[in-house]
Design an enzyme around this catalytic site. Sequence first.
Site, PDB file in Angstrom:
ATOM      1  N   SER A   1       3.253 -18.903   8.427  1.00 17.52           N
ATOM      2  CA  SER A   1       2.844 -18.876   7.031  1.00 17.52           C
ATOM      3  C   SER A   1       2.227 -17.520   6.664  1.00 17.52           C
ATOM      4  CB  SER A   1       1.888 -20.041   6.753  1.00 17.52           C
ATOM      5  OG  SER A   1       1.751 -20.273   5.377  1.00 17.52           O
TER       6      SER A   1
ATOM      7  N   HIS B   1       5.587 -28.066   6.358  1.00 16.41           N
ATOM      8  CA  HIS B   1       4.883 -26.804   6.607  1.00 16.41           C
ATOM      9  C   HIS B   1       4.142 -26.891   7.935  1.00 16.41           C
ATOM     10  CE1 HIS B   1       3.484 -22.940   5.201  1.00 16.41           C
ATOM     11  NE2 HIS B   1       2.229 -23.272   5.433  1.00 16.41           N
TER      12      HIS B   1
ATOM     13  N   ASP C   1       9.481 -28.325   3.516  1.00 15.17           N
ATOM     14  CA  ASP C   1       8.259 -27.535   3.341  1.00 15.17           C
ATOM     15  C   ASP C   1       7.961 -27.386   1.853  1.00 15.17           C
ATOM     16  OD1 ASP C   1       6.214 -25.626   3.324  1.00 15.17           O
ATOM     17  OD2 ASP C   1       7.007 -24.601   5.083  1.00 15.17           O
TER      18      ASP C   1
END
Length: 220
Positions: free
Chosen positions: A106, A194, A166
């Site tokens: 991320s 995610h 996600d």
Amino acid sequence: MSSQPKLRILCLHGYRQCDQSFRQKTGSTRKLVKALADFEFVNGIHSVAVDEHSETSRAWWFSNADQMSFSSREPTDVSVGFDESVNAVVKFIEDNGPFDGLLGFSQGASMVHLLIAKAQLGEIKLPGIRFAIFFSGFLSLSSKHDTLTSLRIKDFPSMHVFGDSDEIVARPKSEKLADQFDMEPIRIAHEGGHLVPSMSKHKERITQFLREQMAPIASA
């Protein structure tokens, strides 16, 4: 007979994570390739002050200067704390390296990309680092990073893992990051959201990718 040398991979956690929590979240993936690579984790230097668990809630930079928060979805003209984080990671590599590759999740994946871009522009040095693995990666939306995000990354092997479900970093954003690498990137989609997924279904692909990166150290 000496044992086969392993790759050393430096890992950068996501927003509101820390080095130890990310170590836990990558446990299954690390176990899968433990014969090929050792993983080390660096902690973000900025605490997320609005979080009651600020000691274990870290950031690489903030996209909102008023709230000192971060969003991967909203364009911004700031990147508070980014330069300090760059210096901290470079110093960590100098003190604890050499490393062969970088891995990020991320915001950590976005940070990895920006570090590579800065290195290719000659702004920083990342000695020995020659490949990267991205989980739920994305291009920074800060205008401060436009020169970096518009740069084509040359001669740099990469693997990009993203989730079809996600909702924080949608798959197209991760694909757009992968498109910045001129050396054909490895793309792996999973059904999850995610997170760093179990890579057991993709063991052959990640193992092959890492073995290809081992050639330089095997011949050293």
